[in-house]
Write an enzyme that holds these catalytic residues in place. Structure first.
Site, PDB file in Angstrom:
ATOM      1  N   SER A   1      -5.471   0.591   1.489  1.00 23.52           N
ATOM      2  CA  SER A   1      -4.073   0.541   1.900  1.00 23.52           C
ATOM      3  C   SER A   1      -3.595   1.912   2.336  1.00 23.52           C
ATOM      4  O   SER A   1      -4.074   2.946   1.839  1.00 23.52           O
ATOM      5  CB  SER A   1      -3.252   0.069   0.700  1.00 23.52           C
ATOM      6  OG  SER A   1      -1.893   0.333   0.908  1.00 23.52           O
TER       7      SER A   1
ATOM      8  N   TYR B   1      -1.057   0.722  -8.818  1.00 22.17           N
ATOM      9  CA  TYR B   1      -1.662  -0.082  -7.755  1.00 22.17           C
ATOM     10  C   TYR B   1      -2.412   0.829  -6.778  1.00 22.17           C
ATOM     11  O   TYR B   1      -3.586   0.608  -6.459  1.00 22.17           O
ATOM     12  CB  TYR B   1      -0.594  -0.890  -7.005  1.00 22.17           C
ATOM     13  CG  TYR B   1      -1.097  -1.447  -5.693  1.00 22.17           C
ATOM     14  CD1 TYR B   1      -2.045  -2.461  -5.669  1.00 22.17           C
ATOM     15  CD2 TYR B   1      -0.649  -0.926  -4.473  1.00 22.17           C
ATOM     16  CE1 TYR B   1      -2.533  -2.953  -4.458  1.00 22.17           C
ATOM     17  CE2 TYR B   1      -1.130  -1.418  -3.261  1.00 22.17           C
ATOM     18  CZ  TYR B   1      -2.067  -2.428  -3.260  1.00 22.17           C
ATOM     19  OH  TYR B   1      -2.549  -2.908  -2.076  1.00 22.17           O
TER      20      TYR B   1
ATOM     21  N   LYS C   1      -6.637   1.441  -5.665  1.00 24.99           N
ATOM     22  CA  LYS C   1      -7.218   1.505  -4.315  1.00 24.99           C
ATOM     23  C   LYS C   1      -8.009   2.801  -4.135  1.00 24.99           C
ATOM     24  O   LYS C   1      -9.130   2.797  -3.641  1.00 24.99           O
ATOM     25  CB  LYS C   1      -6.130   1.404  -3.249  1.00 24.99           C
ATOM     26  CG  LYS C   1      -5.445   0.048  -3.192  1.00 24.99           C
ATOM     27  CD  LYS C   1      -6.413  -1.029  -2.762  1.00 24.99           C
ATOM     28  CE  LYS C   1      -5.825  -2.421  -2.848  1.00 24.99           C
ATOM     29  NZ  LYS C   1      -6.838  -3.481  -2.845  1.00 24.99           N
TER      30      LYS C   1
HETATM   31  P1  NAD Z   1      -2.793 -11.972  -1.889  1.00 29.08           P
HETATM   32  O1  NAD Z   1      -2.277 -11.836  -3.280  1.00 29.08           O
HETATM   33  O2  NAD Z   1      -2.192 -13.002  -1.008  1.00 29.08           O
HETATM   34  O3  NAD Z   1      -4.382 -12.213  -1.929  1.00 29.08           O
HETATM   35  C1  NAD Z   1      -5.201 -11.723  -2.955  1.00 29.08           C
HETATM   36  C2  NAD Z   1      -5.996 -12.891  -3.518  1.00 29.08           C
HETATM   37  O4  NAD Z   1      -6.856 -12.433  -4.549  1.00 29.08           O
HETATM   38  C3  NAD Z   1      -5.097 -13.967  -4.134  1.00 29.08           C
HETATM   39  O5  NAD Z   1      -5.435 -15.221  -3.562  1.00 29.08           O
HETATM   40  C4  NAD Z   1      -5.430 -13.932  -5.617  1.00 29.08           C
HETATM   41  O6  NAD Z   1      -5.356 -15.207  -6.214  1.00 29.08           O
HETATM   42  C5  NAD Z   1      -6.842 -13.368  -5.605  1.00 29.08           C
HETATM   43  N1  NAD Z   1      -7.250 -12.627  -6.802  1.00 29.08           N
HETATM   44  C6  NAD Z   1      -6.584 -11.623  -7.430  1.00 29.08           C
HETATM   45  N2  NAD Z   1      -7.309 -11.185  -8.473  1.00 29.08           N
HETATM   46  C7  NAD Z   1      -8.467 -11.910  -8.508  1.00 29.08           C
HETATM   47  C8  NAD Z   1      -9.600 -11.925  -9.358  1.00 29.08           C
HETATM   48  N3  NAD Z   1      -9.706 -11.092 -10.393  1.00 29.08           N
HETATM   49  N4  NAD Z   1     -10.600 -12.796  -9.097  1.00 29.08           N
HETATM   50  C9  NAD Z   1     -10.504 -13.664  -8.049  1.00 29.08           C
HETATM   51  N5  NAD Z   1      -9.448 -13.704  -7.221  1.00 29.08           N
HETATM   52  C10 NAD Z   1      -8.429 -12.836  -7.451  1.00 29.08           C
HETATM   53  O7  NAD Z   1      -2.710 -10.535  -1.209  1.00 29.08           O
HETATM   54  P2  NAD Z   1      -2.958 -10.083   0.291  1.00 29.08           P
HETATM   55  O8  NAD Z   1      -1.675  -9.607   0.838  1.00 29.08           O
HETATM   56  O9  NAD Z   1      -3.742 -11.109   1.024  1.00 29.08           O
HETATM   57  O10 NAD Z   1      -3.867  -8.804   0.051  1.00 29.08           O
HETATM   58  C11 NAD Z   1      -5.271  -8.838   0.097  1.00 29.08           C
HETATM   59  C12 NAD Z   1      -5.824  -7.458  -0.251  1.00 29.08           C
HETATM   60  O11 NAD Z   1      -5.288  -6.512   0.665  1.00 29.08           O
HETATM   61  C13 NAD Z   1      -5.431  -6.970  -1.640  1.00 29.08           C
HETATM   62  O12 NAD Z   1      -6.519  -6.258  -2.187  1.00 29.08           O
HETATM   63  C14 NAD Z   1      -4.275  -6.035  -1.363  1.00 29.08           C
HETATM   64  O13 NAD Z   1      -4.149  -5.046  -2.350  1.00 29.08           O
HETATM   65  C15 NAD Z   1      -4.688  -5.434  -0.032  1.00 29.08           C
HETATM   66  N6  NAD Z   1      -3.538  -4.938   0.749  1.00 29.08           N
HETATM   67  C16 NAD Z   1      -2.487  -5.764   1.023  1.00 29.08           C
HETATM   68  C17 NAD Z   1      -1.400  -5.278   1.741  1.00 29.08           C
HETATM   69  C18 NAD Z   1      -0.202  -6.159   2.022  1.00 29.08           C
HETATM   70  O14 NAD Z   1       0.851  -5.623   2.380  1.00 29.08           O
HETATM   71  N7  NAD Z   1      -0.297  -7.471   1.917  1.00 29.08           N
HETATM   72  C19 NAD Z   1      -1.401  -3.954   2.207  1.00 29.08           C
HETATM   73  C20 NAD Z   1      -2.501  -3.152   1.937  1.00 29.08           C
HETATM   74  C21 NAD Z   1      -3.564  -3.655   1.202  1.00 29.08           C
END
Ligand code: NAD
Ligand code: UDP
Length: 341
Positions: free
Chosen positions: A128, A152, A156
């Site tokens: 991120s 958080y 990362k």
């Molecule tokens: P999201 O919460 O929609 O998707 C993450 C998924 O991981 C969820 O479906 C959740 O159920 C699953 N999950 C969490 N912990 C788990 C575990 N221990 N075992 C199995 N499944 C698990 O989030 P997103 O927005 O799709 O983000 C995806 C990734 O991208 C994340 O790692 C997030 O930190 C990173 N990210 C997101 C953003 C954003 O703004 N959305 C920005 C930068 C980075």
């Protein structure tokens, strides 16, 4: 390039993961999802199947569940893992740091150990822009100094460092770290999109809930920042562009060996007020808003220099802010309750 790969997508039922599964399948790859559904709904997997017409394998499992994960690796001959699974709410991570360290870091360590055992050594990891802390200048390049201000972000940064150490010890690993800017929007079908639990923390989901009348008014977190209109500037990126970035990253991971780090953003910054205006235009809805206090931890201006991803992956964002707003709204209108019936 052009070679079909079998890819494990952790967190594939989530917002970015579901869109990436669709683009991977469209590009001819085979996808297996692992998700514990802690922040998603099985309905999203059904929708991925609907959009692609493919019967994707879904495993409800926690990435830290060694027994279940070993079975999945044993039954499949994966070429690579795209690792989205993780908790992602900044505020919650300050209240529950241990939960974040255990879920995001310990969970990933278990998974990496299993990858090593089954000799699957290609990984694309969701990082991120938060790892840049408060950037001194913009646009942000990949070699800018890194720092974090919350648990958080620390998960990362620590995982980026852990993955680099793993590569240093064993050069057979190929690690691509993708630093996302602000993903918004949804698939154009309106079948998959962002479905946050409760009151959204992020700007776009909050705006769409105001637009459908579920929330009364948007709080704009201050207009006294050193920007033209005083509100914060971010690099919003369409989630389908982001998904395409993963396809490009995974397809080049074997040629593009070692540890690779890419910003995925558009390179354009929009203020909160500009986003509101664009959303109003795209939706034909007025968004009532009021100026509120600053939110702790917000940086004034953040946008990417994504030229490295263009040069090395042949990737660049195609969609503009209008399409991002239009598709966020289309998802909201078609699914007023998200994936919940
Ligand atoms: P999201 O919460 O929609 O998707 C993450 C998924 O991981 C969820 O479906 C959740 O159920 C699953 N999950 C969490 N912990 C788990 C575990 N221990 N075992 C199995 N499944 C698990 O989030 P997103 O927005 O799709 O983000 C995806 C990734 O991208 C994340 O790692 C997030 O930190 C990173 N990210 C997101 C953003 C954003 O703004 N959305 C920005 C930068 C980075
Ligand atoms: N924001 C806002 N009101 C909200 C949510 C967000 O004014 O209800 C602002 C926030 O201050 C930031 C921008 O919108 O400047 C994007 O915030 P978001 O939480 O979506 O992403 P961040 O950049 O913090 O990861």
């Amino acid at each position: 390039m052009g070679i079909e790969m079998k890819i494990l997508v952790t967190g594939g039922a989530g917002y970015i993961g579901s869109h990436t599964c669709v683009e991977l399948i469209n590009a001819g790859h085979e996808v297996v999802i692992v998700d514990n559904l802690c922040n998603s709904n099985i309905e999203s997997v059904k929708r991925i199947r609907e959009i692609t017409g493919k019967d994707i394998e879904f495993n409800e499992a926690d990435i830290s569940d060694r027994e279940k994960m070993e079975k999945i690796f044993c039954n499949n001959n994966f070429d690579a893992v795209i690792h989205f699974a993780g908790l992602k709410a900044v505020g919650e991570s300050c209240e529950k740091p241990l939960e974040y360290f255990i879920n995001n870091i310990s969970g990933t360590l278990v998974m990496l150990d299993i990858m090593k055992k089954y000799n699957v050594k290609n990984i694309v990891f969701s990082s991120s822009a938060t790892v840049y802390g408060t950037p001194k200048t913009v646009p942000i390049k990949e070699d800018f100094p890194l720092s974090v201000t919350n648990p958080y972000g620390r998960t990362k940064l620590m995982l980026e460092e852990i993955l680099q150490d793993i590569y240093k010890a064993d050069n057979q690993w190929n690690v691509t770290l993708l630093r996302y800017f602000n993903p918004i929007g949804a698939h154009k079908s309106g079948k998959i999109g962002e479905d946050p639990n409760g009151i959204p923390n992020n700007l776009l989901p909050y705006i769409t809930k105001v637009a459908i009348g579920e929330l009364p008014i948007l709080n704009v977190f201050a207009n006294d920042y050193p920007t033209e209109d005083g509100t914060c500037i971010r690099d919003y990126i369409h989630v389908v562009d982001l998904a395409d970035g993963h396809v490009k990253a995974i397809e080049s991971i074997k040629d593009n060996s070692g540890v690779r780090i890419y910003n995925l953003g558009t390179g354009n910054g929009y203020s909160v007020l500009e986003v509101i205006k664009n959303f109003e235009k795209a939706s034909g809805k007025q968004i009532p808003f009021q100026i509120a206090d600053r939110r702790a931890g917000d940086v004034a201006v953040c946008y990417a220099d994504s030229s490295l991803a263009k040069k090395e992956l042949g990737w660049e964002a195609k969609y503009g802010i209008e399409e991002m707003c239009r598709d966020s709204w289309n998802w909201q209108v078609n699914n007023p309750k998200g994936y919940g019936v």
